[in-house]
Design a protein around this motif. Structure first.
Motif, PDB file in Angstrom:
ATOM      1  N   LYS A 164      38.055  42.133  67.571  1.00  0.00           N
ATOM      2  CA  LYS A 164      37.201  42.983  68.132  1.00  0.00           C
ATOM      3  C   LYS A 164      35.672  42.736  67.801  1.00  0.00           C
ATOM      4  CE  LYS A 164      40.408  46.106  69.509  1.00  0.00           C
ATOM      5  NZ  LYS A 164      40.849  46.187  70.661  1.00  0.00           N
ATOM      6  N   TYR A 165      34.849  43.338  68.520  1.00  0.00           N
ATOM      7  CA  TYR A 165      33.390  42.910  68.346  1.00  0.00           C
ATOM      8  C   TYR A 165      32.520  44.155  67.915  1.00  0.00           C
ATOM      9  CZ  TYR A 165      34.545  38.324  69.845  1.00  0.00           C
ATOM     10  OH  TYR A 165      35.030  37.002  70.161  1.00  0.00           O
ATOM     11  N   LEU A 166      31.693  43.885  67.252  1.00  0.00           N
ATOM     12  CA  LEU A 166      30.716  45.131  66.630  1.00  0.00           C
ATOM     13  C   LEU A 166      29.375  44.623  66.890  1.00  0.00           C
ATOM     14  CD1 LEU A 166      29.930  47.994  65.528  1.00  0.00           C
ATOM     15  CD2 LEU A 166      30.356  46.806  62.978  1.00  0.00           C
ATOM     16  N   THR A 167      28.442  45.265  67.479  1.00  0.00           N
ATOM     17  CA  THR A 167      26.953  44.545  67.495  1.00  0.00           C
ATOM     18  C   THR A 167      26.237  45.765  67.013  1.00  0.00           C
ATOM     19  OG1 THR A 167      26.717  45.411  69.863  1.00  0.00           O
ATOM     20  CG2 THR A 167      27.358  43.455  69.621  1.00  0.00           C
ATOM     21  N   LEU A 168      25.034  45.240  66.185  1.00  0.00           N
ATOM     22  CA  LEU A 168      24.046  46.085  65.404  1.00  0.00           C
ATOM     23  C   LEU A 168      22.801  45.660  65.771  1.00  0.00           C
ATOM     24  CD1 LEU A 168      25.963  46.096  61.993  1.00  0.00           C
ATOM     25  CD2 LEU A 168      26.007  48.190  63.736  1.00  0.00           C
ATOM     26  N   ASP A 169      21.902  46.581  66.068  1.00  0.00           N
ATOM     27  CA  ASP A 169      20.582  46.436  66.479  1.00  0.00           C
ATOM     28  C   ASP A 169      19.621  47.491  65.642  1.00  0.00           C
ATOM     29  OD1 ASP A 169      20.602  44.295  68.233  1.00  0.00           O
ATOM     30  OD2 ASP A 169      21.640  45.538  69.476  1.00  0.00           O
ATOM     31  N   PHE A 170      18.839  47.098  64.603  1.00  0.00           N
ATOM     32  CA  PHE A 170      17.917  47.942  63.991  1.00  0.00           C
ATOM     33  C   PHE A 170      16.746  48.329  64.830  1.00  0.00           C
ATOM     34  CE2 PHE A 170      15.257  49.290  60.545  1.00  0.00           C
ATOM     35  CZ  PHE A 170      16.021  50.344  60.006  1.00  0.00           C
ATOM     36  N   CYS A 171      16.529  49.362  65.272  1.00  0.00           N
ATOM     37  CA  CYS A 171      15.231  49.723  66.166  1.00  0.00           C
ATOM     38  C   CYS A 171      14.814  51.181  65.599  1.00  0.00           C
ATOM     39  CB  CYS A 171      15.839  49.733  67.600  1.00  0.00           C
ATOM     40  SG  CYS A 171      16.880  50.972  67.844  1.00  0.00           S
ATOM     41  N   ARG A 172      13.518  51.523  66.342  1.00  0.00           N
ATOM     42  CA  ARG A 172      12.753  52.653  66.108  1.00  0.00           C
ATOM     43  C   ARG A 172      13.618  54.080  66.285  1.00  0.00           C
ATOM     44  NH1 ARG A 172       8.381  52.238  70.349  1.00  0.00           N
ATOM     45  NH2 ARG A 172      10.108  51.246  71.571  1.00  0.00           N
ATOM     46  N   GLN A 173      14.668  53.845  66.701  1.00  0.00           N
ATOM     47  CA  GLN A 173      15.506  54.897  66.875  1.00  0.00           C
ATOM     48  C   GLN A 173      16.673  55.176  65.949  1.00  0.00           C
ATOM     49  OE1 GLN A 173      14.997  52.873  69.604  1.00  0.00           O
ATOM     50  NE2 GLN A 173      13.362  54.314  70.329  1.00  0.00           N
ATOM     51  N   GLY A 174      16.818  54.015  65.068  1.00  0.00           N
ATOM     52  CA  GLY A 174      17.853  53.643  64.115  1.00  0.00           C
ATOM     53  C   GLY A 174      18.770  52.556  64.341  1.00  0.00           C
ATOM     54  N   ILE A 175      20.081  52.701  63.958  1.00  0.00           N
ATOM     55  CA  ILE A 175      20.756  51.484  64.416  1.00  0.00           C
ATOM     56  C   ILE A 175      21.564  51.750  65.424  1.00  0.00           C
ATOM     57  CG2 ILE A 175      22.880  50.236  63.237  1.00  0.00           C
ATOM     58  CD1 ILE A 175      21.883  51.631  60.484  1.00  0.00           C
ATOM     59  N   ASP A 176      21.444  51.024  66.487  1.00  0.00           N
ATOM     60  CA  ASP A 176      22.292  51.058  67.704  1.00  0.00           C
ATOM     61  C   ASP A 176      23.404  50.229  67.438  1.00  0.00           C
ATOM     62  OD1 ASP A 176      22.693  51.536  70.395  1.00  0.00           O
ATOM     63  OD2 ASP A 176      21.295  49.869  71.250  1.00  0.00           O
ATOM     64  N   TRP A 177      24.477  50.619  67.926  1.00  0.00           N
ATOM     65  CA  TRP A 177      25.635  49.744  67.619  1.00  0.00           C
ATOM     66  C   TRP A 177      26.624  49.930  69.076  1.00  0.00           C
ATOM     67  CZ3 TRP A 177      30.629  52.299  67.635  1.00  0.00           C
ATOM     68  CH2 TRP A 177      30.457  53.658  67.457  1.00  0.00           C
ATOM     69  N   TRP A 178      27.441  48.797  69.184  1.00  0.00           N
ATOM     70  CA  TRP A 178      28.329  48.850  70.379  1.00  0.00           C
ATOM     71  C   TRP A 178      29.809  48.218  69.499  1.00  0.00           C
ATOM     72  CZ3 TRP A 178      30.956  44.685  72.308  1.00  0.00           C
ATOM     73  CH2 TRP A 178      31.389  44.807  73.456  1.00  0.00           C
ATOM     74  N   PHE A 179      30.968  48.960  70.200  1.00  0.00           N
ATOM     75  CA  PHE A 179      32.188  48.244  69.583  1.00  0.00           C
ATOM     76  C   PHE A 179      33.183  48.163  70.543  1.00  0.00           C
ATOM     77  CE2 PHE A 179      36.337  48.906  67.447  1.00  0.00           C
ATOM     78  CZ  PHE A 179      36.257  47.766  66.399  1.00  0.00           C
ATOM     79  N   GLY A 180      33.587  46.824  70.844  1.00  0.00           N
ATOM     80  CA  GLY A 180      34.379  46.564  72.151  1.00  0.00           C
ATOM     81  C   GLY A 180      35.376  45.351  71.921  1.00  0.00           C
ATOM     82  N   ASP A 181      35.888  44.921  72.928  1.00  0.00           N
ATOM     83  CA  ASP A 181      37.057  44.034  72.999  1.00  0.00           C
ATOM     84  C   ASP A 181      36.573  42.765  73.575  1.00  0.00           C
ATOM     85  OD1 ASP A 181      39.106  45.649  72.307  1.00  0.00           O
ATOM     86  OD2 ASP A 181      39.498  46.253  74.461  1.00  0.00           O
ATOM     87  N   ASN A 210      10.073  47.353  57.389  1.00  0.00           N
ATOM     88  CA  ASN A 210      11.572  47.673  57.512  1.00  0.00           C
ATOM     89  C   ASN A 210      11.981  47.862  59.079  1.00  0.00           C
ATOM     90  OD1 ASN A 210      14.066  47.974  56.506  1.00  0.00           O
ATOM     91  ND2 ASN A 210      13.936  50.424  57.064  1.00  0.00           N
ATOM     92  N   ASN A 211      12.012  46.373  59.573  1.00  0.00           N
ATOM     93  CA  ASN A 211      12.087  46.196  61.061  1.00  0.00           C
ATOM     94  C   ASN A 211      13.308  45.396  61.234  1.00  0.00           C
ATOM     95  OD1 ASN A 211      11.543  43.570  60.675  1.00  0.00           O
ATOM     96  ND2 ASN A 211       9.387  43.773  60.414  1.00  0.00           N
ATOM     97  N   CYS A 212      13.674  45.127  62.497  1.00  0.00           N
ATOM     98  CA  CYS A 212      14.963  44.438  62.818  1.00  0.00           C
ATOM     99  C   CYS A 212      15.104  43.169  62.467  1.00  0.00           C
ATOM    100  CB  CYS A 212      14.973  44.359  64.376  1.00  0.00           C
ATOM    101  SG  CYS A 212      13.782  43.287  65.286  1.00  0.00           S
ATOM    102  N   LYS A 213      14.088  42.536  61.838  1.00  0.00           N
ATOM    103  CA  LYS A 213      14.205  41.052  61.102  1.00  0.00           C
ATOM    104  C   LYS A 213      14.603  41.419  59.597  1.00  0.00           C
ATOM    105  CE  LYS A 213      11.961  36.900  59.829  1.00  0.00           C
ATOM    106  NZ  LYS A 213      10.692  36.161  59.770  1.00  0.00           N
ATOM    107  N   THR A 214      13.688  42.360  58.916  1.00  0.00           N
ATOM    108  CA  THR A 214      14.127  42.495  57.735  1.00  0.00           C
ATOM    109  C   THR A 214      15.370  43.333  57.531  1.00  0.00           C
ATOM    110  OG1 THR A 214      12.764  44.626  57.623  1.00  0.00           O
ATOM    111  CG2 THR A 214      11.547  42.477  57.001  1.00  0.00           C
ATOM    112  N   TRP A 215      15.689  44.223  58.218  1.00  0.00           N
ATOM    113  CA  TRP A 215      17.019  44.668  58.214  1.00  0.00           C
ATOM    114  C   TRP A 215      18.166  43.549  58.396  1.00  0.00           C
ATOM    115  CZ3 TRP A 215      21.526  45.960  61.352  1.00  0.00           C
ATOM    116  CH2 TRP A 215      22.162  46.963  60.468  1.00  0.00           C
ATOM    117  N   SER A 216      18.210  42.998  59.601  1.00  0.00           N
ATOM    118  CA  SER A 216      19.127  41.819  59.720  1.00  0.00           C
ATOM    119  C   SER A 216      19.255  40.958  58.555  1.00  0.00           C
ATOM    120  CB  SER A 216      18.950  41.024  61.140  1.00  0.00           C
ATOM    121  OG  SER A 216      19.018  42.165  62.246  1.00  0.00           O
TER     122      SER A 216
END
Length: 129
Positions: A42-59, A98-104
């Motif tokens: 399975k796959y989980l994607t994570l993107d840290f953005c102004r709204q928080g942690i955007d995630w998606w989980f799928g096949d 504390n942006n997408c670069k530092t978080w990742s």
């Protein structure tokens, strides 16, 4: 995702991606994000953005975003609970410190991937040409 450790899954591969984009079509920016493959494919994607942690989980493995110019794929055996704790403790987004670069990069450091084996032949891939 909370169910991963309960199901006995671990993260087997973590992909760090960076792409170019423009804010308001004017200001050039970069976005840093992660894609994680589980032991059950399975796959989980994570993107840290102004709204928080955007995630998606799928096949299916997600496609790289337009403008992606860096792809680093690490082989690992990472515990999903470490990532869950990291996400829960994440401070709010901040453009300067504390942006997408530092978080990742924090995830890469947390899972001790700086010295991990990179996936076969996939170190730095220029996808923007």
């Amino acid at each position: 995702h909370d169910a991963l450790p309960i199901c006995g899954e671990t993260f087997m591969e973590i992909t760090y991606l960076v792409n170019d984009w423009t804010l308001g079509g004017v200001l050039p920016m970069q976005h840093h994000g992660l894609s994680l493959r589980t032991s059950k494919g399975k796959y989980l994607t994570l993107d840290f953005c102004r709204q928080g942690i955007d995630w998606w989980f799928g096949d299916e493995a997600p496609e790289a975003a337009d403008g992606t110019f860096l792809v680093l794929r690490y082989k690992t055996r990472a515990d999903p609970l470490l990532l869950l704790d990291y996400c829960a403790a994440s401070e709010p987004f901040s453009w300067l410190d504390n942006n997408c670069k530092t978080w990742s990069e924090g995830v890469i450091e947390l899972l001790n991937l700086k010295n991990a084996t990179l996936g076969k032949g996939l170190r730095t891939v220029n996808l923007s040409n």
